[in-house]
Design a protein around this motif. Structure first.
Motif, PDB file in Angstrom:
ATOM      1  N   LEU A  89       0.813  -1.217   0.000  1.00  0.00           N
ATOM      2  CA  LEU A  89       0.000   0.000   0.000  1.00  0.00           C
ATOM      3  C   LEU A  89       0.844   1.262   0.000  1.00  0.00           C
ATOM      4  O   LEU A  89       0.333   2.354  -0.222  1.00  0.00           O
ATOM      5  CB  LEU A  89      -0.947  -0.004   1.203  1.00  0.00           C
ATOM      6  N   GLN A  90       2.139   1.126   0.257  1.00  0.00           N
ATOM      7  CA  GLN A  90       2.989   2.313   0.237  1.00  0.00           C
ATOM      8  C   GLN A  90       3.463   2.641  -1.169  1.00  0.00           C
ATOM      9  O   GLN A  90       4.034   3.693  -1.395  1.00  0.00           O
ATOM     10  CB  GLN A  90       4.181   2.120   1.170  1.00  0.00           C
ATOM     11  N   ARG A  91       3.242   1.736  -2.108  1.00  0.00           N
ATOM     12  CA  ARG A  91       3.695   1.997  -3.482  1.00  0.00           C
ATOM     13  C   ARG A  91       2.672   2.853  -4.218  1.00  0.00           C
ATOM     14  O   ARG A  91       1.488   2.805  -3.924  1.00  0.00           O
ATOM     15  CB  ARG A  91       3.906   0.672  -4.217  1.00  0.00           C
ATOM     16  N   ASP A  92       3.177   3.623  -5.160  1.00  0.00           N
ATOM     17  CA  ASP A  92       2.277   4.472  -5.947  1.00  0.00           C
ATOM     18  C   ASP A  92       1.979   3.775  -7.262  1.00  0.00           C
ATOM     19  O   ASP A  92       2.877   3.529  -8.059  1.00  0.00           O
ATOM     20  CB  ASP A  92       2.935   5.827  -6.195  1.00  0.00           C
ATOM     21  N   TYR A  93       0.724   3.444  -7.486  1.00  0.00           N
ATOM     22  CA  TYR A  93       0.347   2.686  -8.688  1.00  0.00           C
ATOM     23  C   TYR A  93      -0.165   3.604  -9.808  1.00  0.00           C
ATOM     24  O   TYR A  93      -0.482   3.127 -10.878  1.00  0.00           O
ATOM     25  CB  TYR A  93      -0.725   1.653  -8.321  1.00  0.00           C
ATOM     26  N   GLU A 126       1.945  -6.620  -9.081  1.00  0.00           N
ATOM     27  CA  GLU A 126       1.714  -6.592 -10.526  1.00  0.00           C
ATOM     28  C   GLU A 126       0.213  -6.460 -10.826  1.00  0.00           C
ATOM     29  O   GLU A 126      -0.194  -5.752 -11.752  1.00  0.00           O
ATOM     30  CB  GLU A 126       2.282  -7.868 -11.158  1.00  0.00           C
ATOM     31  N   THR A 127      -0.590  -7.133 -10.012  1.00  0.00           N
ATOM     32  CA  THR A 127      -2.047  -7.031 -10.188  1.00  0.00           C
ATOM     33  C   THR A 127      -2.515  -5.594  -9.991  1.00  0.00           C
ATOM     34  O   THR A 127      -3.274  -5.062 -10.806  1.00  0.00           O
ATOM     35  CB  THR A 127      -2.762  -7.957  -9.182  1.00  0.00           C
ATOM     36  N   PHE A 128      -2.039  -4.955  -8.928  1.00  0.00           N
ATOM     37  CA  PHE A 128      -2.447  -3.571  -8.672  1.00  0.00           C
ATOM     38  C   PHE A 128      -1.993  -2.641  -9.800  1.00  0.00           C
ATOM     39  O   PHE A 128      -2.713  -1.727 -10.200  1.00  0.00           O
ATOM     40  CB  PHE A 128      -1.871  -3.086  -7.334  1.00  0.00           C
ATOM     41  N   LEU A 129      -0.783  -2.883 -10.305  1.00  0.00           N
ATOM     42  CA  LEU A 129      -0.302  -2.041 -11.408  1.00  0.00           C
ATOM     43  C   LEU A 129      -1.212  -2.168 -12.622  1.00  0.00           C
ATOM     44  O   LEU A 129      -1.559  -1.184 -13.273  1.00  0.00           O
ATOM     45  CB  LEU A 129       1.134  -2.433 -11.779  1.00  0.00           C
ATOM     46  N   ARG A 130      -1.609  -3.413 -12.908  1.00  0.00           N
ATOM     47  CA  ARG A 130      -2.472  -3.627 -14.083  1.00  0.00           C
ATOM     48  C   ARG A 130      -3.863  -3.049 -13.873  1.00  0.00           C
ATOM     49  O   ARG A 130      -4.458  -2.485 -14.792  1.00  0.00           O
ATOM     50  CB  ARG A 130      -2.551  -5.124 -14.400  1.00  0.00           C
TER      51      ARG A 130
END
Lengths: 223, 203
Positions: A32-36, B57-61
């Protein structure tokens, strides 16, 4: 055909195995700390917004230049520190540009002096938690009560849009953050809170804005 | 002139506030689904780090399509589908690695009663995870979706892009293979990659 006995055995065993995930909370926290960078669908409008923001900033700069040249400070008042600048325009609107979160107490006093019932605080992800800025996830503004009903008023006619009326360019971490506040749009009993993040690279805008219930502890004004 | 531009500025503000709301919406979605996805990934891969990578990877997609996904009735179901498809796509590489760890194979055997008995006797989760990892990814996905996520057959069929009959037969075959691995401690013999419901494809 799978019997119900086998199905039950499978369900029990899978539940047991899934619960065996060690350190799931830490893994969640890291994720959750990463920016997507979720796509908002406003790509075209975003570039238009950026262009308009630049234009509006240029116009504001022109207005300020004219004001300071023509009125000898009678209309526009500016307090500028290295860390932040607060400007009150002739029509009463206030802009705040934050480059670094230094001396939040003085910034808060200056905003109040310009007629904004304001609370300024520093958000620290290490101290306040990775979601500490997010009121919808239980985040809080110290000494203040966030008005969730008003915070959800993000429609064009909502109070959020009326109070924070202007463009907000440069909201990325490490970028100067400009907030445009219209004190005349703030109803009685309501105040404004600013929290500025201090964790570089965190999945946040560099500052968060809130509408709060006015109180002596929070905004220095009566409730 | 300034007031006129002020209208434009207000519009910009709407966009900005809207964008922030959408981003927060994604963050809420990620916070709400991360546990479910992590555990699904863990059951599918048998490895906590792999599960975390999968969820990232799922969240990125999902984030790349968030402007559409956020309008769906069940964004979490979409994310789970993405995760499962990532595993299936990666199945060849993973299965090769697992094969190196525990080679072997005996003929298929087992039946429902034997499978239930084998599962009742599981007292070591590491053994169960290992046995699960011996299954082809598609069989593993059927078991995880049916018996951990508790999805109906029709929904599993939708995720895997096959018929409901294929899901049922694959589940039965997977349970038997799982029981065999647990009972004998050996990898089941690999099935034909082209047998019904076992194709490794990612829609």
């Amino acid at each position: 055909v799978i019997t119900s006995e086998l199905e039950n055995a499978l369900r029990r065993t899978f539940t047991w195995a899934a619960a065996d995930f060690e350190n799931a909370e830490q893994a969640q926290e890291r994720l959750l700390q990463r920016d997507y960078h979720p796509r908002t669908g406003n790509r075209r409008r975003a570039s238009l917004a950026a262009a308009l923001a630049t234009a509006a900033a240029a116009i504001t700069a022109a207005v300020l230049t004219l004001s300071s040249a023509g009125t000898h400070g009678g209309g526009t008042s500016t307090v500028r520190l290295a860390a932040w600048t607060v400007t009150k325009q002739p029509d009463g609107r206030v802009t705040v540009t934050i480059r670094q979160m230094l001396d939040p107490g003085r910034l808060q006093r200056q905003l109040r002096a310009f007629g904004v019932p304001a609370n300024v605080s520093v958000y620290d992800a290490k101290r306040d938690g990775p979601k500490g800025w997010d009121y919808s996830a239980g985040g809080m503004v110290p000494s203040c009560h966030i008005d969730r009903g008003l915070m959800n008023s993000i429609s064009p006619n909502g109070l959020m849009a009326k109070v924070f009326f202007g463009p907000h360019p440069g909201t990325g971490p490490g970028q100067p953050f400009t907030v445009w506040i219209s004190p005349s749009a703030i109803p009685a009993g309501v105040g404004v809170a600013l929290r500025v993040g201090v964790t570089p690279g965190h999945m946040l805008p560099s500052a968060s804005i809130y509408l709060v219930k006015a109180s002596p502890q929070c905004t220095g004004t009566g409730g | 002139m300034y007031e006129g531009k002020g209208q434009a500025a207000r519009q910009v503000c709407m966009e900005w506030v809207g964008d922030v709301a959408v981003k927060r919406q994604f963050e809420r979605f990620a916070a709400e689904t991360s546990d479910l996805l992590l555990r699904t990934g863990y059951l599918m891969t048998g490895d906590a780090r792999d599960a975390e990578d999968l969820v990232q990877e799922t969240f990125l997609r999902v984030a790349r399509r968030w402007h559409k996904v956020r309008l769906m009735d069940h964004p979490a179901a979409y994310a789970r589908r993405v995760l499962i498809n990532l595993v299936l796509r990666d199945a060849d590489r993973r299965s090769r690695r697992k094969a190196e760890l525990r080679p072997g194979g005996i003929g298929l055997g087992g039946c429902d009663a034997g499978a239930a008995r084998a599962l009742r006797q599981v007292d070591d989760l590491a053994e169960f995870r290992w046995a699960l990892a011996q299954l082809p990814a598609r069989q593993r996905a059927v078991l995880v979706l049916r018996y951990w996520a508790d999805l109906p057959v029709a929904e599993v069929a939708g995720i895997l892009g096959c018929s409901e009959g294929t899901v049922t037969s694959t589940a039965s075959r997977a349970a038997a293979r799982l029981a065999q691995a647990l009972t004998y401690g050996e990898s089941p013999a690999p099935e034909s990659a082209t047998s019904a419901g076992e194709r490794e494809s990612a829609p």
